[in-house]
Enzyme design. Structure first.
Site, PDB file in Angstrom:
ATOM      1  N   LYS A 146      -6.707  -6.444   5.815  1.00  0.00           N
ATOM      2  CA  LYS A 146      -7.577  -7.144   6.323  1.00  0.00           C
ATOM      3  C   LYS A 146      -8.051  -8.481   5.402  1.00  0.00           C
ATOM      4  O   LYS A 146      -8.178  -9.488   6.201  1.00  0.00           O
ATOM      5  CB  LYS A 146      -8.434  -5.994   7.101  1.00  0.00           C
ATOM      6  CG  LYS A 146      -8.303  -5.561   7.709  1.00  0.00           C
ATOM      7  CD  LYS A 146      -9.447  -4.274   8.661  1.00  0.00           C
ATOM      8  CE  LYS A 146      -8.702  -3.037   9.333  1.00  0.00           C
ATOM      9  NZ  LYS A 146     -10.035  -2.548   9.538  1.00  0.00           N
ATOM     10  N   ARG A 198      -8.008 -12.259   6.702  1.00  0.00           N
ATOM     11  CA  ARG A 198      -9.584 -12.909   6.214  1.00  0.00           C
ATOM     12  C   ARG A 198      -9.692 -14.084   5.915  1.00  0.00           C
ATOM     13  O   ARG A 198      -9.837 -14.956   6.693  1.00  0.00           O
ATOM     14  CB  ARG A 198     -10.529 -11.882   6.171  1.00  0.00           C
ATOM     15  CG  ARG A 198     -10.327 -10.751   7.420  1.00  0.00           C
ATOM     16  CD  ARG A 198     -12.070 -10.343   6.960  1.00  0.00           C
ATOM     17  NE  ARG A 198     -12.333  -9.538   8.240  1.00  0.00           N
ATOM     18  CZ  ARG A 198     -13.355  -9.003   8.470  1.00  0.00           C
ATOM     19  NH1 ARG A 198     -14.719  -9.086   7.597  1.00  0.00           N
ATOM     20  NH2 ARG A 198     -14.308  -8.286   9.475  1.00  0.00           N
TER      21      ARG A 198
END
Length: 189
Positions: free
Chosen positions: A15, A19
């Site tokens: 993740k 991001r």
């Protein structure tokens, strides 16, 4: 989740790569932190590999006092959809923290016992025994067990304050009549 247990940490590392790429590309975003999906954690009373509430006995993970945040999947969808045209969530993180759903495993079990009118037999799985037992499982299960460890033994979901570039969903959208943990468990009575 920088201190998340391996191999469950891979979820958070992946993740962070996404991001970072979104930030570097200056892509507008809203991140939604859903916390514990009720069907995985709440329905099984936070017990490993259980997807229905126990009727006779329960295993507490550690002292069972670490707070977690349980969110019904329909509520996750509702809050997520509300962010689509909401400028207050642009380039922010939205945390789903319904106040009545911030509970420890012990509180979840007490709620269930009240609903069924019966006290469950309780035993405890220590942190050390939990970690030792992880070696018995394959990689995929170890990833999930790592999440249980971080949530139930370390309390990683409720042990921090929401920051400056973040919002809390139930405060931002008070009109949403979210499903409480107790109402979620009532479907199994």
């Amino acid at each position: 989740m920088g201190d998340a247990l391996e191999p469950g940490r891979i979820t958070f590392d992946d993740k962070m790569v996404v991001r970072k790429a979104i930030g570097e590309a200056n892509i507008p975003f809203t991140y939604v932190v859903a916390n514990c999906f009720a069907c995985y954690f709440l329905a099984g009373l936070c017990q490993l590999f259980q997807f229905l509430p126990a009727r006779d006995s329960v295993v507490f993970l550690g002292d069972a006092n670490q707070k977690a945040i349980f969110v019904d999947e329909d509520d996750i969808a509702t809050y997520t959809i509300k962010t689509i045209d909401d400028p207050t969530t642009l380039n922010k993180t939205l945390h789903l923290r319904p106040p009545k759903n911030i509970l420890s495993q012990k509180e979840v079990v007490q709620t269930w016992e009240k609903l069924i009118g019966k006290e469950l037999q309780k035993s405890t799985l220590s942190k050390e025994d939990f970690l030792a037992s992880m070696k018995e499982y394959g990689y995929e299960d170890q990833v999930g067990l790592g999440h249980y460890y971080n949530v139930c033994y370390e309390g990683c979901l409720a042990n921090f304050e929401i920051g400056e570039d973040e919002e809390e969903a139930s405060k931002l959208y008070p009109e949403v009549n979210y499903t409480t943990a107790e109402d979620y468990l009532k479907r199994y009575v």
